[in-house]
Design an enzyme around this catalytic site. Structure first.
Site, PDB file in Angstrom:
ATOM      1  N   HIS A  16     104.836  78.115 -21.752  1.00 22.67           N
ATOM      2  CA  HIS A  16     103.371  78.266 -21.708  1.00 22.67           C
ATOM      3  C   HIS A  16     102.760  77.915 -23.071  1.00 22.67           C
ATOM      4  O   HIS A  16     101.748  77.232 -23.152  1.00 22.67           O
ATOM      5  CB  HIS A  16     102.990  79.717 -21.380  1.00 22.67           C
ATOM      6  CG  HIS A  16     103.355  80.172 -20.004  1.00 22.67           C
ATOM      7  ND1 HIS A  16     104.032  81.352 -19.764  1.00 22.67           N
ATOM      8  CD2 HIS A  16     103.131  79.628 -18.779  1.00 22.67           C
ATOM      9  CE1 HIS A  16     104.193  81.509 -18.460  1.00 22.67           C
ATOM     10  NE2 HIS A  16     103.668  80.478 -17.843  1.00 22.67           N
ATOM     11  N   LYS A  40     100.265  91.386  -6.464  1.00 23.44           N
ATOM     12  CA  LYS A  40     101.549  91.286  -7.166  1.00 23.44           C
ATOM     13  C   LYS A  40     101.788  92.544  -7.967  1.00 23.44           C
ATOM     14  O   LYS A  40     100.846  93.195  -8.420  1.00 23.44           O
ATOM     15  CB  LYS A  40     101.530  90.086  -8.114  1.00 23.44           C
ATOM     16  CG  LYS A  40     101.845  88.765  -7.436  1.00 23.44           C
ATOM     17  CD  LYS A  40     102.182  87.714  -8.482  1.00 23.44           C
ATOM     18  CE  LYS A  40     102.493  86.365  -7.853  1.00 23.44           C
ATOM     19  NZ  LYS A  40     102.665  85.329  -8.889  1.00 23.44           N
ATOM     20  N   ARG A  89     106.698  71.175 -14.849  1.00 19.76           N
ATOM     21  CA  ARG A  89     108.052  71.229 -15.406  1.00 19.76           C
ATOM     22  C   ARG A  89     108.965  70.251 -14.689  1.00 19.76           C
ATOM     23  O   ARG A  89     109.516  69.334 -15.283  1.00 19.76           O
ATOM     24  CB  ARG A  89     108.617  72.660 -15.281  1.00 19.76           C
ATOM     25  CG  ARG A  89     107.923  73.671 -16.162  1.00 19.76           C
ATOM     26  CD  ARG A  89     108.262  75.083 -15.765  1.00 19.76           C
ATOM     27  NE  ARG A  89     107.840  75.337 -14.379  1.00 19.76           N
ATOM     28  CZ  ARG A  89     107.904  76.510 -13.787  1.00 19.76           C
ATOM     29  NH1 ARG A  89     108.397  77.540 -14.428  1.00 19.76           N
ATOM     30  NH2 ARG A  89     107.481  76.658 -12.558  1.00 19.76           N
ATOM     31  N   SER A 127     108.640  82.570 -16.302  1.00 18.99           N
ATOM     32  CA  SER A 127     108.547  84.009 -16.613  1.00 18.99           C
ATOM     33  C   SER A 127     109.555  84.795 -15.774  1.00 18.99           C
ATOM     34  O   SER A 127     110.182  85.737 -16.260  1.00 18.99           O
ATOM     35  CB  SER A 127     107.139  84.531 -16.324  1.00 18.99           C
ATOM     36  OG  SER A 127     106.196  83.849 -17.096  1.00 18.99           O
TER      37      SER A 127
HETATM   38  O1  PNS Z   1     101.206  81.235 -13.346  1.00 17.46           O
HETATM   39  P1  PNS Z   1     101.050  80.958 -11.880  1.00 17.46           P
HETATM   40  O2  PNS Z   1     101.400  82.182 -11.068  1.00 17.46           O
HETATM   41  O3  PNS Z   1     101.805  79.724 -11.450  1.00 17.46           O
HETATM   42  O4  PNS Z   1      99.484  80.644 -11.633  1.00 17.46           O
HETATM   43  C1  PNS Z   1      98.995  80.358 -10.353  1.00 17.46           C
HETATM   44  C2  PNS Z   1      97.466  80.412 -10.341  1.00 17.46           C
HETATM   45  C3  PNS Z   1      96.979  81.716 -10.928  1.00 17.46           C
HETATM   46  C4  PNS Z   1      96.917  79.275 -11.175  1.00 17.46           C
HETATM   47  C5  PNS Z   1      96.978  80.248  -8.878  1.00 17.46           C
HETATM   48  O5  PNS Z   1      97.682  81.122  -8.054  1.00 17.46           O
HETATM   49  C6  PNS Z   1      95.498  80.507  -8.730  1.00 17.46           C
HETATM   50  O6  PNS Z   1      94.687  79.691  -9.116  1.00 17.46           O
HETATM   51  N1  PNS Z   1      95.152  81.692  -8.165  1.00 17.46           N
HETATM   52  C7  PNS Z   1      93.788  82.137  -8.042  1.00 17.46           C
HETATM   53  C8  PNS Z   1      93.325  82.051  -6.597  1.00 17.46           C
HETATM   54  C9  PNS Z   1      92.909  80.644  -6.270  1.00 17.46           C
HETATM   55  O7  PNS Z   1      92.071  80.046  -6.911  1.00 17.46           O
HETATM   56  N2  PNS Z   1      93.529  80.098  -5.200  1.00 17.46           N
HETATM   57  C10 PNS Z   1      93.300  78.760  -4.775  1.00 17.46           C
HETATM   58  C11 PNS Z   1      94.129  77.801  -5.604  1.00 17.46           C
HETATM   59  S1  PNS Z   1      94.140  76.306  -4.753  1.00 17.46           S
END
Ligand code: PNS
Length: 190
Positions: A16, A40, A89, A127
């Site tokens: 990150h 979560k 990645r 993570s």
């Molecule tokens: O670190 P992560 O868990 O890979 O991050 C994922 C994240 C937080 C970027 C994604 O789950 C997200 O944007 N969640 C918020 C809800 C949302 O906007 N959903 C639609 C995405 S298309």
């Protein structure tokens, strides 16, 4: 130009950090936005994760760390961001990331998703992997910022493995009393 780097960051890893540092060179301002996700059960609370990110990034003057809930795109619109920043990645990331980018584009045509290829040395890192290694007594000090490694060792009520025992890394306070999880952990190799 302002970019939002959204994610869970539970906890922040060196992967990150790589994306954050490179994003800060590309954009005038970057906001690392930690998702408050009620679905979560994270290892660290959102304020803890924000503090971990701030402690990892004092050298980045154009970085802000914040949290949000709901849709990332709504947060990005609210902050008048131009772009969403995400790291890629490996190939398996691509499918989900592309789906998110396309979906977000349908919600706001003005906000672009910008992908940075994670540096090679962190292309395996997540993570979840870090937490799993620490849970079973492995060294993680080469995968996360040092203060984050200490936080994780404390969470699992474990003394850092021998390879990680520097004065920086030894927790300054007594770890919490052993939890059932730690009792069931296998013996660590000498
Ligand atoms: O670190 P992560 O868990 O890979 O991050 C994922 C994240 C937080 C970027 C994604 O789950 C997200 O944007 N969640 C918020 C809800 C949302 O906007 N959903 C639609 C995405 S298309």
């Amino acid at each position: 130009m302002l970019a939002i780097y959204p994610g869970s960051f539970d906890p922040i890893t060196l992967g990150h950090l790589d994306i954050i540092e490179r994003g800060c060179k590309l954009f005038d301002q970057v906001i690392v936005a930690v998702l408050r996700n009620p679905n979560k059960t994270p290892l660290f609370t959102v304020p803890e994760r924000i503090e971990q990110i701030r402690r990892s990034t004092p050298h980045l003057s154009n970085l802000e760390v914040d949290s949000f809930d709901g849709l990332t795109i709504n947060y990005a619109k609210m902050r008048h961001a131009t772009a969403l920043l995400r790291g890629l990645r490996v190939l398996s990331d691509f499918e989900m990331e592309l789906q998110m980018a396309h979906t977000n584009k349908t919600l706001s045509a003005q906000i672009e998703t910008v992908f940075l290829a994670t540096s090679n040395e962190y292309s395996f890192l997540s993570s979840s992997l870090v937490k799993e290694i620490a849970r079973f007594g492995g060294a993680i000090d080469h995968l996360v910022p040092k203060h984050v490694a200490v936080d994780i060792y404390q969470c699992f009520a474990k003394i850092p493995p021998a390879s990680a025992q520097t004065t920086d890394l030894v927790p300054t306070q007594e770890p919490p009393k052993t939890e059932p999880l730690a009792e069931s952990l296998p013996e660590r190799e000498a």
